[in-house]
Design an enzyme around this catalytic site. Structure first.
Site, short mmCIF file in Angstrom:
data_model
loop_
_atom_site.label_atom_id
_atom_site.label_comp_id
_atom_site.label_asym_id
_atom_site.label_seq_id
_atom_site.Cartn_x
_atom_site.Cartn_y
_atom_site.Cartn_z
N LEU A 77 1.03 -1.45 -0.10
CA LEU A 77 0.24 0.10 -0.22
C LEU A 77 0.51 1.60 -0.18
CD1 LEU A 77 -2.98 -1.17 2.70
CD2 LEU A 77 -3.06 -0.26 0.28
N ASP A 78 0.86 1.74 -1.10
CA ASP A 78 1.62 3.25 -1.33
C ASP A 78 1.82 4.08 0.59
OD1 ASP A 78 -0.40 5.50 -1.40
OD2 ASP A 78 -0.91 4.92 -3.09
N LYS A 79 2.79 5.02 0.25
CA LYS A 79 2.93 5.46 2.35
C LYS A 79 1.54 6.20 2.54
CE LYS A 79 6.09 8.31 3.83
NZ LYS A 79 7.22 9.25 3.33
N SER A 88 -1.44 5.77 0.95
CA SER A 88 -2.42 4.70 1.78
C SER A 88 -2.71 4.72 3.35
CB SER A 88 -3.15 3.84 0.40
OG SER A 88 -3.17 4.56 -0.72
N ARG A 139 -5.74 5.31 -7.89
CA ARG A 139 -5.07 7.07 -8.33
C ARG A 139 -4.39 6.97 -10.11
NH1 ARG A 139 -3.31 9.68 -3.10
NH2 ARG A 139 -3.03 7.46 -1.60
#
Length: 240
Positions: A103-105, A107, A187
């Site tokens: 999960l990106d930073k 999220s 995104r």
């Protein structure tokens, strides 16, 4: 029987194959004291080391499966020297584990952590069509056209995303269920349609739903794991 070095590191539960490939490229892995090329194989009796530490499978090792509610700002990496806000240091689990996927930073939400390389490879293969569900808020009012276009596929990263389920939940909020995991996919999909994601939370992976406070983790139950393995039964482990 000889096996590829990245598969070996996965099978001894050191890291995922993807993380192994990164370590190999960075020259941090050796086989019998030599830095191997990508795709090199490990024979019975070979000594494998990562950053000077011998890596081998423990006969007493217990498989660990955790569900974690990742907070915003935490990075899904096992390289604790590169990123101070990494998931491994945050959890401080006493046994070596690694995240399944990312999960990106910016999220938050559900992510699995494990020491079982076999299950990692099955879950991560995009062609296995395993569902991941997200709740997303955007900066503009959501139109019917936006829902239809998101559902039918959006061109990002040089290809069109798979068709998926999208449901409007509020003026600026929607639910989306993906079966693929392109880099920053949601995104990028929103950006291409003129929307900007303001919050993104993963609330389900396959049969396991998010039921934890932010920043907390729990063991996946035996019943959940049994159902998860049933869903993975026909999944390919081949690294694509």
């Amino acid at each position: 029987m000889a096996i590829r070095i990245n598969k070996y590191l996965s099978e001894v539960s050191y890291c995922s194959r993807r993380e192994a490939d990164k370590l190999i490229k960075e020259g941090k892995v050796t086989i019998n004291g030599e830095i191997p090329e990508m795709g090199a194989k490990v024979e019975v009796g070979d000594q494998v080391e990562v950053e000077g530490q011998i890596v081998k499978k423990s006969t007493k090792q217990k498989n660990i499966y955790l569900a974690f509610n990742k907070p915003i700002g935490i990075v899904c990496t096992t390289d604790t020297r590169v990123e101070p806000n990494n998931i491994i240091d945050y959890i401080e689990y006493p046994t070596r584990i690694f995240p399944i996927g990312r999960l990106d930073k910016l999220s938050e939400g559900l992510i699995f952590l494990t020491n079982d390389g076999d299950i990692v490879n099955k879950i991560l293969r995009a062609r296995n069509n395993h569902e991941k569900e997200y709740i997303v808020s955007v900066n503009r009012f959501i139109s019917r056209d936006f829902i239809q276009r998101m559902s039918n596929g959006v061109e990002i990263l040089g290809s069109t995303t798979k068709k998926c389920f999208v449901q409007k939940l509020g003026p600026k909020k929607f639910k989306i269920i993906l079966t693929q995991g392109l880099n920053r996919q949601i995104r990028r999909m929103c950006d291409s349609l003129g929307y900007r994601v303001q919050s993104l939370k993963r609330v389900r992976i396959m049969n396991i739903k998010l039921d934890l406070p932010t920043g907390k983790y729990r063991e996946i139950t035996k019943a959940e794991l049994l159902e998860l393995n049933n869903l993975l039964e026909n999944s390919s482990k081949t690294f694509e």
